[in-house]
Write an enzyme that holds these catalytic residues in place. Sequence first.
Site, mmCIF file in Angstrom:
data_model
loop_
_atom_site.group_PDB
_atom_site.id
_atom_site.type_symbol
_atom_site.label_atom_id
_atom_site.label_comp_id
_atom_site.label_asym_id
_atom_site.label_seq_id
_atom_site.Cartn_x
_atom_site.Cartn_y
_atom_site.Cartn_z
ATOM 1 C CB ALA A 79 -6.524 -23.324 -4.494
ATOM 2 C CG LEU A 80 -10.906 -17.597 -5.755
ATOM 3 C CD1 LEU A 80 -12.224 -18.546 -6.320
ATOM 4 C CD2 LEU A 80 -11.442 -16.536 -4.664
ATOM 5 C CD GLU A 111 -7.548 -20.133 -12.195
ATOM 6 O OE1 GLU A 111 -7.344 -19.567 -13.453
ATOM 7 O OE2 GLU A 111 -8.405 -20.956 -11.904
ATOM 8 N N PRO A 112 -2.960 -17.182 -11.927
ATOM 9 C CG PRO A 112 -1.174 -18.457 -12.786
ATOM 10 C CD PRO A 112 -2.588 -18.625 -12.104
ATOM 11 N NE ARG A 147 16.701 8.489 21.056
ATOM 12 C CZ ARG A 147 17.671 8.314 20.443
ATOM 13 N NH1 ARG A 147 18.455 6.945 20.843
ATOM 14 N NH2 ARG A 147 18.487 9.139 19.693
ATOM 15 C CD GLN A 203 8.527 9.403 11.199
ATOM 16 O OE1 GLN A 203 8.770 8.378 10.349
ATOM 17 N NE2 GLN A 203 9.336 10.564 10.883
ATOM 18 C CD GLU A 247 -8.386 -14.431 3.663
ATOM 19 O OE1 GLU A 247 -9.685 -14.576 3.967
ATOM 20 O OE2 GLU A 247 -7.830 -15.240 4.334
#
Length: 380
Positions: free
Chosen positions: A124-125, A127-128, A268, A336, A363
């Site tokens: 956990a690095l 933050e909001p 196809r 595509q 990351e």
Amino acid sequence: MDVQLTEEQRQVRELCRQFADAELRPNARKWDLEHQFPAAAVKKLAEMGLLGVAIPAELGGAGMDNVSYALAMEEISRGCAGTGVILSVNNSLYCDPVHKFGTDEQKQEFLVPFARGERLGAYALTEPMSGSDAAEMRTLAVKKGNEYVLNGTKNFITNGPQADVVIVFAMTDRSKGHRGISAFLVPTSVKGFSRGKPDDKVGIRASGSCTLFFEDMVLPERFRLGGEGEGFKVAMQTLDGGRIGIAGQALGIAQAAYEEAIAYARERKAFGQPITQFQAIQFMLADMATEIDAARLLLWRAADMKDRGVRHSAESAMAKLYASEMCERVTSKAIQVHGGYGYVKEYDVERHWRDSRITQIYEGTSEIQRLVIAASVLKG
Ligand code: CAA
């Protein structure tokens, strides 16, 4: 320079590929639609040693190298990108720093069960209000005697909804800027911890992420990972390894989309022949194959440097930058090739395209990777 894999590396790749085909690919669409954590598959991956690939066997890991880890990340993510990131976070962002920076006592308690996959870790690095500018964090750990009192909020935390222990970065001395950040091993069972509801994401929906809240959590000093004020370096060095994992994830997503594009193009027909006969399609497949191989070589180089103990910040950033941006191009081309069928959930390529997008964000965004690469280029 030898780019041949060893026998052990080939075996790991084959084992992961078989597992992905048998257990992940058939279920990935359902997990995505239902936003479902693949608990049974993660348990099997743990039994295969894939939750602690490069951690020594005596510490609960599989004792393999980082090239093997990169191969595993590609193959598992080829089967299910959400499952891939669950592994990546536990391996690179949790086990790796505990192995590198933890004391012997911390390794017994906080590494062995996680490398075995009996428990799950998170990192956990973010933050909001601080993402790319990681040193701007607001989370605070105030020392009182032999304890720290932790207060703050971290968001978009992968494995957050399931994690047993989270490595949390917090300011222990705001006046020192990034040199005032420390890392902590925070068990989610400690009073004062709570989680928000899982994020409703565009892609990698088999993996959970959420906001974590720390309110007056009392942590003994022995939960600090590394020295006081060394947290930013712990965070950055960890991300150098983490970016190998995400490059592997992006590569696996692209490989899946490419294989599906070839299979579809062979079946196809248009204007009386399989569409593989048209140069318009051949050129797309040729570009996809070339870009995938280029990403793979960048990834193997970064992983090999990590195995040799050489600093690999720029090489990991190059691998992640190229693989993640390549992944969006390749998955888009795969749509595509499929035409309208590529845009509906009946086929998997739309999921691969959605899964690809986050690899350019977490990351470290592509822009942050370019900063890391530029810093290295200008230094030399
Ligand atoms: N290894 C070791 N040390 C490092 C390092 C590295 N890779 N990178 C930087 N450092 C050191 C520097 O040498 C410097 O040391 P001194 O204190 O001795 O001078 C110190 O750290 C500060 O370095 P910078 O001045 O370069 O730091 P900065 O504040 O300018 O930031 C940055 C650099 C590259 C932009 C960094 O903030 C960064 O990487 N930001 C992105 C954060 C990120 O990737 N967040 C993702 C969150 S994790 C996630 O997504 C998990 C998930 O859920 C999957």
